[in-house]
Design a protein around this motif. Structure first.
Motif, PDB file in Angstrom:
ATOM      1  N   GLY A 153       0.828  -1.210   0.000  1.00 57.38           N
ATOM      2  CA  GLY A 153       0.000   0.000   0.000  1.00 57.38           C
ATOM      3  C   GLY A 153       0.859   1.255   0.000  1.00 57.38           C
ATOM      4  N   LEU A 154       1.909   1.249   0.827  1.00 60.14           N
ATOM      5  CA  LEU A 154       2.778   2.426   0.902  1.00 60.14           C
ATOM      6  C   LEU A 154       3.526   2.618  -0.422  1.00 60.14           C
ATOM      7  CD1 LEU A 154       4.124   1.972   4.542  1.00 60.14           C
ATOM      8  CD2 LEU A 154       2.223   3.390   3.768  1.00 60.14           C
ATOM      9  N   LEU A 155       3.960   1.512  -1.008  1.00 63.74           N
ATOM     10  CA  LEU A 155       4.677   1.631  -2.293  1.00 63.74           C
ATOM     11  C   LEU A 155       3.744   2.193  -3.378  1.00 63.74           C
ATOM     12  CD1 LEU A 155       6.690  -1.748  -2.424  1.00 63.74           C
ATOM     13  CD2 LEU A 155       7.536   0.533  -1.859  1.00 63.74           C
ATOM     14  N   ILE A 156       2.512   1.710  -3.396  1.00 62.24           N
ATOM     15  CA  ILE A 156       1.579   2.217  -4.423  1.00 62.24           C
ATOM     16  C   ILE A 156       1.343   3.712  -4.203  1.00 62.24           C
ATOM     17  CG2 ILE A 156      -0.780   2.106  -5.362  1.00 62.24           C
ATOM     18  CD1 ILE A 156      -0.844  -0.847  -4.758  1.00 62.24           C
ATOM     19  N   LEU A 157       1.147   4.081  -2.915  1.00 59.17           N
ATOM     20  CA  LEU A 157       0.868   5.499  -2.655  1.00 59.17           C
ATOM     21  C   LEU A 157       2.004   6.398  -3.147  1.00 59.17           C
ATOM     22  CD1 LEU A 157      -1.183   7.467  -1.529  1.00 59.17           C
ATOM     23  CD2 LEU A 157      -0.087   7.277   0.701  1.00 59.17           C
ATOM     24  N   GLY A 158       3.228   5.851  -3.149  1.00 58.36           N
ATOM     25  CA  GLY A 158       4.379   6.625  -3.621  1.00 58.36           C
ATOM     26  C   GLY A 158       4.169   7.176  -5.023  1.00 58.36           C
ATOM     27  N   PHE A 159       3.575   6.384  -5.919  1.00 61.41           N
ATOM     28  CA  PHE A 159       3.331   6.953  -7.252  1.00 61.41           C
ATOM     29  C   PHE A 159       1.911   7.480  -7.414  1.00 61.41           C
ATOM     30  CE2 PHE A 159       2.510   2.366  -8.088  1.00 61.41           C
ATOM     31  CZ  PHE A 159       1.318   2.406  -8.783  1.00 61.41           C
ATOM     32  N   PRO A 191       1.183   6.883 -19.642  1.00 62.35           N
ATOM     33  CA  PRO A 191       0.535   7.485 -18.472  1.00 62.35           C
ATOM     34  C   PRO A 191      -0.061   8.885 -18.688  1.00 62.35           C
ATOM     35  CG  PRO A 191       2.665   6.572 -17.880  1.00 62.35           C
ATOM     36  CD  PRO A 191       2.557   6.433 -19.357  1.00 62.35           C
ATOM     37  N   GLY A 192       0.375   9.582 -19.738  1.00 61.66           N
ATOM     38  CA  GLY A 192      -0.156  10.933 -19.931  1.00 61.66           C
ATOM     39  C   GLY A 192      -1.451  10.954 -20.742  1.00 61.66           C
ATOM     40  N   LEU A 193      -1.915   9.769 -21.166  1.00 60.29           N
ATOM     41  CA  LEU A 193      -3.009   9.740 -22.146  1.00 60.29           C
ATOM     42  C   LEU A 193      -4.208  10.629 -21.796  1.00 60.29           C
ATOM     43  CD1 LEU A 193      -3.936   8.334 -24.822  1.00 60.29           C
ATOM     44  CD2 LEU A 193      -5.147   6.716 -23.385  1.00 60.29           C
ATOM     45  N   ILE A 194      -4.793  10.454 -20.617  1.00 58.63           N
ATOM     46  CA  ILE A 194      -6.013  11.239 -20.350  1.00 58.63           C
ATOM     47  C   ILE A 194      -5.696  12.726 -20.200  1.00 58.63           C
ATOM     48  CG2 ILE A 194      -7.197   9.300 -19.190  1.00 58.63           C
ATOM     49  CD1 ILE A 194      -7.010  11.176 -16.642  1.00 58.63           C
ATOM     50  N   GLN A 251      14.933  10.418 -15.567  1.00 62.43           N
ATOM     51  CA  GLN A 251      14.319   9.584 -16.590  1.00 62.43           C
ATOM     52  C   GLN A 251      15.213   8.412 -17.010  1.00 62.43           C
ATOM     53  OE1 GLN A 251      13.620  12.198 -19.793  1.00 62.43           O
ATOM     54  NE2 GLN A 251      11.486  11.589 -20.009  1.00 62.43           N
ATOM     55  N   HIS A 252      16.524   8.704 -17.040  1.00 62.34           N
ATOM     56  CA  HIS A 252      17.461   7.696 -17.552  1.00 62.34           C
ATOM     57  C   HIS A 252      17.798   6.622 -16.523  1.00 62.34           C
ATOM     58  CE1 HIS A 252      19.564  10.863 -15.449  1.00 62.34           C
ATOM     59  NE2 HIS A 252      20.457   9.950 -15.140  1.00 62.34           N
ATOM     60  N   ILE A 253      17.380   6.838 -15.256  1.00 57.82           N
ATOM     61  CA  ILE A 253      17.739   5.831 -14.246  1.00 57.82           C
ATOM     62  C   ILE A 253      16.791   4.640 -14.387  1.00 57.82           C
ATOM     63  CG2 ILE A 253      17.907   5.331 -11.771  1.00 57.82           C
ATOM     64  CD1 ILE A 253      18.618   8.221 -11.319  1.00 57.82           C
ATOM     65  N   LYS A 254      17.376   3.485 -14.717  1.00 61.12           N
ATOM     66  CA  LYS A 254      16.546   2.294 -14.901  1.00 61.12           C
ATOM     67  C   LYS A 254      16.786   1.346 -13.741  1.00 61.12           C
ATOM     68  CE  LYS A 254      15.494   3.775 -19.046  1.00 61.12           C
ATOM     69  NZ  LYS A 254      14.342   4.623 -19.210  1.00 61.12           N
ATOM     70  N   ILE A 255      15.710   0.803 -13.196  1.00 64.94           N
ATOM     71  CA  ILE A 255      15.854  -0.086 -12.042  1.00 64.94           C
ATOM     72  C   ILE A 255      15.981  -1.551 -12.498  1.00 64.94           C
ATOM     73  CG2 ILE A 255      14.835  -0.787  -9.823  1.00 64.94           C
ATOM     74  CD1 ILE A 255      15.434   2.105  -9.754  1.00 64.94           C
ATOM     75  N   VAL A 256      14.915  -2.072 -13.096  1.00 61.67           N
ATOM     76  CA  VAL A 256      14.997  -3.453 -13.617  1.00 61.67           C
ATOM     77  C   VAL A 256      14.384  -3.506 -15.010  1.00 61.67           C
ATOM     78  CG1 VAL A 256      15.039  -4.989 -11.607  1.00 61.67           C
ATOM     79  CG2 VAL A 256      12.903  -3.863 -12.266  1.00 61.67           C
ATOM     80  N   PHE A 257      14.814  -4.442 -15.827  1.00 63.49           N
ATOM     81  CA  PHE A 257      14.270  -4.642 -17.179  1.00 63.49           C
ATOM     82  C   PHE A 257      14.115  -3.340 -17.963  1.00 63.49           C
ATOM     83  CE2 PHE A 257      12.048  -7.971 -14.573  1.00 63.49           C
ATOM     84  CZ  PHE A 257      12.864  -9.027 -14.973  1.00 63.49           C
ATOM     85  N   GLY A 258      15.005  -2.400 -17.786  1.00 57.29           N
ATOM     86  CA  GLY A 258      14.909  -1.137 -18.511  1.00 57.29           C
ATOM     87  C   GLY A 258      13.741  -0.253 -18.078  1.00 57.29           C
ATOM     88  N   LEU A 259      13.195  -0.512 -16.880  1.00 62.58           N
ATOM     89  CA  LEU A 259      12.064   0.308 -16.410  1.00 62.58           C
ATOM     90  C   LEU A 259      12.565   1.415 -15.482  1.00 62.58           C
ATOM     91  CD1 LEU A 259       9.639  -2.614 -15.418  1.00 62.58           C
ATOM     92  CD2 LEU A 259       9.568  -1.269 -17.532  1.00 62.58           C
ATOM     93  N   ASN A 260      11.978   2.600 -15.601  1.00 58.16           N
ATOM     94  CA  ASN A 260      12.387   3.680 -14.699  1.00 58.16           C
ATOM     95  C   ASN A 260      11.718   3.508 -13.321  1.00 58.16           C
ATOM     96  OD1 ASN A 260       9.809   4.769 -14.771  1.00 58.16           O
ATOM     97  ND2 ASN A 260      10.284   6.246 -16.374  1.00 58.16           N
ATOM     98  N   ILE A 261      11.931   4.484 -12.421  1.00 56.13           N
ATOM     99  CA  ILE A 261      11.467   4.295 -11.041  1.00 56.13           C
ATOM    100  C   ILE A 261       9.946   4.129 -10.983  1.00 56.13           C
ATOM    101  CG2 ILE A 261      11.358   5.352  -8.746  1.00 56.13           C
ATOM    102  CD1 ILE A 261      14.018   6.763  -9.462  1.00 56.13           C
ATOM    103  N   GLU A 264       7.854   3.213 -13.387  1.00 55.90           N
ATOM    104  CA  GLU A 264       7.408   1.959 -14.025  1.00 55.90           C
ATOM    105  C   GLU A 264       7.747   0.740 -13.171  1.00 55.90           C
ATOM    106  OE1 GLU A 264       8.163   3.600 -18.584  1.00 55.90           O
ATOM    107  OE2 GLU A 264       9.756   2.605 -17.482  1.00 55.90           O
ATOM    108  N   SER A 265       8.921   0.771 -12.534  1.00 57.89           N
ATOM    109  CA  SER A 265       9.305  -0.385 -11.713  1.00 57.89           C
ATOM    110  C   SER A 265       8.357  -0.544 -10.528  1.00 57.89           C
ATOM    111  CB  SER A 265      10.723  -0.226 -11.169  1.00 57.89           C
ATOM    112  OG  SER A 265      11.600   0.078 -12.191  1.00 57.89           O
ATOM    113  N   LEU A 266       8.048   0.593  -9.863  1.00 54.88           N
ATOM    114  CA  LEU A 266       7.157   0.520  -8.699  1.00 54.88           C
ATOM    115  C   LEU A 266       5.781   0.021  -9.104  1.00 54.88           C
ATOM    116  CD1 LEU A 266       7.272   3.688  -6.441  1.00 54.88           C
ATOM    117  CD2 LEU A 266       7.582   1.315  -5.796  1.00 54.88           C
ATOM    118  N   ASP A 267       5.307   0.557 -10.232  1.00 56.21           N
ATOM    119  CA  ASP A 267       3.989   0.189 -10.711  1.00 56.21           C
ATOM    120  C   ASP A 267       3.931  -1.304 -11.031  1.00 56.21           C
ATOM    121  OD1 ASP A 267       1.469   0.175 -11.909  1.00 56.21           O
ATOM    122  OD2 ASP A 267       2.305   0.695 -13.879  1.00 56.21           O
TER     123      ASP A 267
END
Ligand code: PFF
Length: 436
Positions: free
Chosen positions: A87-93, A274-277, A355-365, A367-370
């Motif tokens: 829950g806390l991790l989700i709230l982060g984004f 994520p910017g779609l709407i 933007q350039h910091i990738k955590i895993v599988f080429g995902l940024n912070i 995207e990785s959390l999500d």
């Protein structure tokens, strides 16, 4: 029931589902998502509510108490512990995106969208993303609003407000849908979202759809358990679940239709992410009569929906700390709020400077959390709850809570014990490369 609906309906329906549909190939994603809601989401929501109502405690101590009642190992309480962290991790984004919505309220109210073109709208959103300080400001406000309510324990007032505000959100959505239908390309949108083409279903789409079914219904992390513990004995868990799941899914799909109708009419990219709407809605509001007012109301209702969901994301952790330590509710809120706020700062920077910091599988912070939360932690929590309720709790205790007819109980057991766990496990095995 209202609180659970308030938790379920949020940015997941309005912001996330529409862009996930586009990123994951349209109708293939929608079909799997709907199947996940029916075969996994609905039975597991019943399971989570029944666990909460039987335990009458925060998720961690609640599962421990239920394990004691069933005479099994108390380690099942990891379900609750994992849920609090998730829950806390989700709230982060979630809070960062909630901040975008707050920013859009002020932009709508000051008439920024009047007559806006598709290119200007995209530029406007990109400008917001490129400004860490603006993002920080709105993220901070969203966090203060959330923790402020939790600290003062005034949730019940907000829950009552859901009674009016959720129908209002549906009503304003219908206006938007009507407008998109008249000026947009509804046929293309319908085709994109609902044409039956099973060949387009990919493993990634299945995984994302399953994860989003959990995210959208707030399942797998104990929020629904907390609200289940408030549900009166005489209220039917099955009926409550079905109403919430249907409303939640319908809302998301209607937003999707409205958005894609505009996307195709304005030659925008369906897979904008994520910017779609935030890129498409200003175009509609900017051209309809009274658009600034309607847009302001719309984003206010979305902010409200996001707020009630955000509260449910922290409530399990706060309840556990307050019930188990001498730390006061206010102090807990400040400490956890600060930790989540910091996480949010990293998330908002991942849209610009980091933007350039990738955590895993080429995902940024972000995207990785999500991905970590939606596709791994929530389904994992759901899987453990299903196994615990289905195989370890006494059948009579479960039936005492669900109070179903024999055939309905069999149906719940069948989906909870076999379909949902096997489905989730199969997706995990695939994910970890154990089956091809
Ligand atoms: N269901 C919320 C939404 O769709 O926005 C998000 C959420 C809330 C997920 C609470 C998980 C949760 F426990």
């Amino acid at each position: 029931m209202l609180a659970t609906a308030g938790s379920a309906i949020g940015l997941g329906n309005i912001w996330k589902l529409p862009y996930m549909i586009g990123v994951n190939g349209g109708s293939a994603f929608v079909i799997v998502f709907i199947a996940c809601i029916f075969f996994v989401g609905i039975p597991l929501m019943m399971t989570e509510i029944l666990l909460g109502r039987r335990a009458q405690k925060n998720p961690l101590d609640g599962v421990a108490a239920l394990a004691a009642e069933a005479g099994v190992c108390s380690w099942w309480k990891v379900i609750g512990g994992m849920g609090m962290i998730t829950g806390l991790l989700i709230l982060g984004f979630y809070s960062v995106i909630g901040g975008w919505v707050l920013n859009f309220i002020t932009q709508s109210a000051s008439g920024n969208f009047v007559g806006i073109t598709a290119a200007q709208s995209t530029g406007n959103f990109e400008q917001l993303l490129a400004s860490p300080l603006t993002l920080l400001f709105w993220h901070s406000i969203f966090m203060c609003l959330t923790m402020g309510v939790v600290a003062h324990g005034v949730n019940s007032g907000l829950e009552k407000a859901n009674n009016i505000l959720i129908p209002a959100l549906f009503a304003i959505l219908l206006i938007l849908l009507g407008y998109s239908m008249s000026v947009g390309n509804m046929v293309a949108a319908y085709d994109f979202m609902f044409s039956l083409d099973f060949s387009k279903i990919t493993p990634v789409a299945v995984l994302s759809a399953l994860g989003h079914a959990f995210f959208s219904l707030s399942l797998g992390m104990g929020s629904v358990m907390v609200y289940g513990s408030y549900l009166q004995r005489n209220v039917s868990i099955a009926r409550t679940t079905i109403y919430i799941a249907l409303a939640d899914t319908l809302l998301g799909l209607l937003v999707g239709l409205a958005i894609y109708s505009l996307v195709f009419a304005n030659q925008l990219a369906p897979n904008a992410g994520p910017g779609l709407i935030f890129q498409t809605l200003p175009i509609a509001f900017g051209h309809m009569p009274g658009g600034s007012l309607i847009a302001t109301l719309f984003f206010m209702l979305v902010a409200f929906a996001a707020w009630t969901s955000a509260i449910s994301l922290v409530e399990p952790a706060i309840a556990w700390v307050v019930e188990n330590t001498r730390v006061s509710r206010k102090q807990t809120c400040v400490a956890l709020g600060l930790a989540v706020w910091l996480l949010g700062v990293a998330v908002l920077l991942s849209f610009n400077d980091w933007q350039h910091i990738k955590i895993v599988f080429g995902l940024n912070i972000f995207e990785s959390l999500d991905k970590l939360t939606s596709t791994i932690l929530l389904p994992m929590g759901g899987l453990l709850m299903a196994i615990f309720a289905g195989y370890f709790m006494r059948k009579e205790h479960v039936q005492e809570e669900l109070h179903l007819s024999d055939s309905a109980f069999k149906l719940w057991r069948y989906t909870n014990n076999y379909i949902a766990p096997v489905g989730i496990a199969a997706v995990f095995l695939y994910l970890f490369g154990l089956v091809q």
